[in-house]
Design an enzyme around this catalytic site. Structure first.
Site, PDB file in Angstrom:
ATOM      1  CG  HIS A  99      -1.702  -1.125   1.541  1.00  0.00           C
ATOM      2  ND1 HIS A  99      -1.194  -2.294   2.069  1.00  0.00           N
ATOM      3  CD2 HIS A  99      -3.041  -1.321   1.400  1.00  0.00           C
ATOM      4  CE1 HIS A  99      -2.170  -3.164   2.233  1.00  0.00           C
ATOM      5  NE2 HIS A  99      -3.310  -2.599   1.839  1.00  0.00           N
ATOM      6  CG  ASP A 102       1.870  -0.885   3.372  1.00  0.00           C
ATOM      7  OD1 ASP A 102       1.211  -0.631   4.389  1.00  0.00           O
ATOM      8  OD2 ASP A 102       1.483  -1.664   2.478  1.00  0.00           O
TER       9      ASP A 102
END
Length: 437
Positions: A99, A102
């Site tokens: 993501h 992240d």
């Protein structure tokens, strides 16, 4: 700087090996049904669980011991990138997934957030070039930040819809730059808590509008990934719009999105929806919508998404059975959306966990291939439905029968003879193949 100094490269040593840091079944060069295991399985590492997860749970703080956690901000983000590529190299996994949040922290503004992403994407791109590792898929985290309290593309606030669009726009650009094979939408907040305050039709219409916009922009910039939706019935929302494979396929069909989207199916999400993993895989496969897999398993004694590394050989075998019958996963793969247990907090545990998952799916691949080659289930199913290949059954299947002709047939009062489904025998055969391989 080395982050996993105590672990060398993990290699295949065979099922007689006692070395816990070696593969017993996963041999990347072994040929199964005409392709190497590496190509058949296309394993990916989930960035979020492996490098940003800390081992928290609703009742306890982080337990994970990670050398990079002494850093913060962009220094932490850069260290995680270096640690991740060391891990990919040592475990021998060709793909990874992430993501946006992240890999890089949010800034005070969207402009600052995007600048942070640009720095880290450049670092990832450099490491990809030197290592040969590939991006299986990327996605946008549109569920953690408080702005998404009412959802993202299904929010009651148009400003949030616009912000989410800007976030996905950036991720499509990142996906193109890094050569992502797929792009995933997981609607963690795309659902509702109560119908008392929900315009259900508007939210679903807006979700479809959002997905069409994403496809249009990807085409505009020349990015052509396999778009994927990942179903989940609930958690964090009480009812999420992508409830399961069947619900999601129905949504895509209604809004004219089946030509551009397929499904990324997760084992633990299927069981939360009250299905087996192989059920959702088959529903997707027979509808031509099976795109990719998030590999994990849940705990049947716990009612939430535990994201455990897969160890159930029955599940991995039947999952790979569907994948092989699907002709593989094309631009998809098998991403370990799984995390080590909270009590498994040392860095080496990341290797033990991935070895477990990779060996479980490698074993499942080999058994599934043998089942298909021997036509174990297909032969029985063909016999079970043989009545539809001739006589009145063939008339039904061909579309030449109607209620009048079927009544005429039934009025002949021919004896109806059913045959046993032989479930126990088939399960015994499945055991035999798993134990023999």
């Amino acid at each position: 700087m080395a982050f996993f100094e105590s672990v060398g490269k993990i290699t295949f040593e065979g099922k007689q090996s006692k070395n816990p840091l070696a593969f017993k079944h996963y041999n990347p060069e072994e040929i199964v049904m005409g392709q190497t295991m590496e190509k058949q399985l296309k394993f990916g590492v989930s960035y979020w669980h492996t490098f940003t997860g800390g081992g928290t749970d609703p009742f306890g703080a982080a337990t994970a011991q990670r050398s990079w956690d002494k850093l913060s901000g962009m220094d932490l983000a850069k260290a995680r990138v270096e640690a991740s590529f060391e891990f990919y190299d040592k475990i021998g996994i060709p793909y990874f997934c992430f993501h946006d949040r992240d890999i890089a922290p949010e800034g005070d503004t969207l402009q600052e957030t995007n600048k942070n992403l640009d720095v880290i994407v450049d670092l990832i791109k450099s490491n990809m070039k030197s290592s040969g590792k590939k991006l299986l898929w990327n996605t946008a985290n549109m569920f953690t930040h408080p702005r998404f309290v009412h959802g993202a593309s299904t929010s009651s606030n148009a400003d949030v819809f616009a912000y989410a669009a800007a976030q996905v726009k950036k991720q499509l650009e990142v996906g193109k730059e890094l050569g992502a094979e797929s792009y995933v939408f997981w609607g963690g907040r795309e659902g509702y808590e109560t119908l008392l305050n929900t315009d259900l039709k508007l939210e679903l219409d807006n979700l479809a509008r959002f997905l069409h916009m994403a496809v249009d922009y990807a085409n505009e910039i020349g990015f052509h990934p396999q778009f994927l939706i990942e179903p989940k019935p609930m958690e964090p929302s009480k009812h999420q719009y992508d409830f399961d494979a069947a619900t999601t396929i129905s949504f895509l069909q209604k809004y004219g999105l089946t030509d551009t989207f397929k499904l990324n199916l997760e084992a633990n999400h299927a069981t939360l929806a009250g299905h087996s993993f192989e059920h959702d895989l088959r529903v997707a496969r027979i509808n031509g919508m099976l795109g990719s897999i998030d590999a994990n398993q849940g705990d049947m004694l716990l009612g939430w998404d535990t994201d455990e590394f897969p160890a159930d050989l029955y599940s991995t075998t039947l999952a790979m059975y569907e994948v092989l019958l699907n002709g593989g996963l094309s631009k998809g793969g098998i991403n370990f959306d799984a995390k080590v247990r909270r009590a498994s907090f040392e860095p080496d545990d990341l290797f033990y966990a991935h070895i477990l998952g990779m060996d479980s799916f490698a074993k499942g691949l080999k058994v599934a291939a043998k089942l298909i080659e021997d036509k174990v289930f297909e032969s029985f199913i063909d016999q079970r439905y043989a009545s539809f290949t001739e006589g009145i059954g063939a008339e039904i299947v061909s579309g030449n029968a109607n209620f009048k002709t079927l009544e005429q047939y039934a009025l002949q009062n021919n004896p109806i003879v059913n045959r046993s489904g032989r479930q126990e025998m088939l399960k015994s055969l499945l055991n035999q193949y798993i134990l023999a391989e």
